[in-house]
Design an enzyme around this catalytic site. Structure first.
Site, PDB file in Angstrom:
ATOM      1  CE  LYS A  18      -5.879  -8.083  -2.070  1.00  0.00           C
ATOM      2  NZ  LYS A  18      -5.525  -7.706  -0.691  1.00  0.00           N
ATOM      3  CE  LYS A  34     -13.597  -2.879   0.181  1.00  0.00           C
ATOM      4  NZ  LYS A  34     -13.410  -2.585   1.606  1.00  0.00           N
ATOM      5  CE  LYS A  52      -4.432  -1.459   1.843  1.00  0.00           C
ATOM      6  NZ  LYS A  52      -5.476  -1.173   2.829  1.00  0.00           N
TER       7      LYS A  52
END
Ligand code: AMP
Ligand code: TRP
Length: 332
Positions: free
Chosen positions: A194, A197, A111
């Site tokens: 993956k 969102k 992230k």
């Protein structure tokens, strides 16, 4: 006594991975366990969230839980920031967890990306807050998707170190529950990534609020290879897109990957995709409809969250008092 705790971040774009990896399993677990389900808004703000969007997403996640079949009366559904003890216990855990432990967290590395210096301190300390979420209720089991395994291991380390340092048995060491045939749902555009969102492509994920046409279109357009479907589990090796669609079918139909390859092995993807689309529409369609209905009634959703927070506080307060005593904080 067994107690379940789990959470989802209100960061928009709830998708099939959230449903199959987490929420769908909760619906089953509520029959066996005392369950606490949390919309983790304090985790969400570790990266920038527009305030109005955060509020809307908080209601959307709560609506997804209710629409999927989590009973808000038999269980607790609430948003994290309404129970301030999460932040309080997280601070204690900031002082228990070691820098070296957090440095190993792969989600932070992903992230934060290249510009680590510019990541928020909250993003770095995120796993300590997650440990606080779980241990504030002395939860014993944590149902999550595969991607959260490392964070649960950290929560286990924190529970053990806290107990050790303070010579207590206050915290149980929580167990992850990673259940179902689709614990890691992959992007429909790239079977090695993956489903997430934050993927810029809408076609990478099926949103929980997608209607029948969108679901069918996304599945039809999903990336595959030119071979027919594999005839056994070994045949899925090196074919990530095939493995992903088969896993999704297995999870949605409550069967195993073995059953699906037995049924569809050797078929063309066009046929399989049609069946998968029908299955996805019949399972997700009604949930999406119910979510939209609930989101149009924010008064009801807010009342569920308020009531849940009150009941969560009632469990957390005596545990927090124990923490204060063990740590040596003077309290009235
Ligand atoms: P998040 O959206 O990151 O708050 O995740 C909420 C829950 O959904 C967690 O239990 C995750 O492990 C799970 N989850 C998120 N993405 C996926 C995915 N692609 N496959 C399976 N589970 C997922
Ligand atoms: N970190 C989890 C995720 O992104 C969400 C989460 C926060 C959570 N606190 C939790 C999950 C406690 C389980 C238990 O998916």
């Amino acid at each position: 006594m067994n107690r379940i705790f789990s959470g989802v971040q209100p960061t928009g774009n709830l998708h099939l991975g959230n449903y199959l990896g987490a929420i769908r399993n909760w619906v089953r677990l509520q029959k066996e366990f005392e369950c606490i389900f949390c919309v983790v808004d304090m985790h969400a703000i570790t990266v920038w969230q527009e305030p109005a969007a955060l509020t809307a997403s908080t209601r959307e996640v709560a609506a997804a839980m209710i629409a999927s079949g989590v009973d808000p009366k038999a269980n607790i559904i609430f948003n994290q920031s309404q129970v301030s003890a999460h932040a309080e216990l997280a601070w204690v855990f900031n002082c228990v967890a070691r820098l070296g432990w957090l440095n190993r967290m792969t989600q932070f590395k992903e992230k934060a990306g290249k510009n680590r210096e510019n990541a928020s301190v909250g993003l770095y300390a995120y796993p300590n807050l997650m440990a606080a979420d779980i241990l504030l209720y002395k939860a014993t089991h944590v149902p999550v998707g595969e991607d959260q395994k490392q964070h649960i291991e950290l929560a286990r380390d924190i529970a053990q170190k806290f107990n050790n340092d303070f010579k207590t048995e206050l915290f149980p060491v929580p167990e992850p529950l990673i259940l179902g045939a689709a614990t890691r749902v992959m992007s429909l555009r790239d079977g090695t990534k993956k489903m997430s969102k934050s993927d810029p492509s809408e076609y990478s994920r099926i949103a929980m609020t997608d209607g029948p046409d969108e679901i069918a279109k996304k599945i039809r357009k999903a990336k595959t290879d030119p071979e027919p479907l594999p005839t056994d589990r070994e045949g899925m090796t090196g074919r990530p897109e095939a493995a992903n669609l088969i896993g999704i079918y297995a999870a949605l139909s409550d069967s195993d990957v073995e059953d699906v390859v037995k049924k569809y092995g050797g078929e063309q993807f066009s046929t399989f995709k049609q069946h998968l689309a029908d299955l996805a529409v019949s399972s997700l369609g009604p949930i999406g409809e119910e979510m939209k209905r609930l989101m149009a009634d924010p008064g009801y959703v807010d009342s569920v969250l308020r009531d849940g927070a009150e009941r969560a506080r009632a469990i957390a307060e005596p545990i927090m008092r124990e923490v204060h005593d063990v740590v040596g904080f003077l309290r009235p």
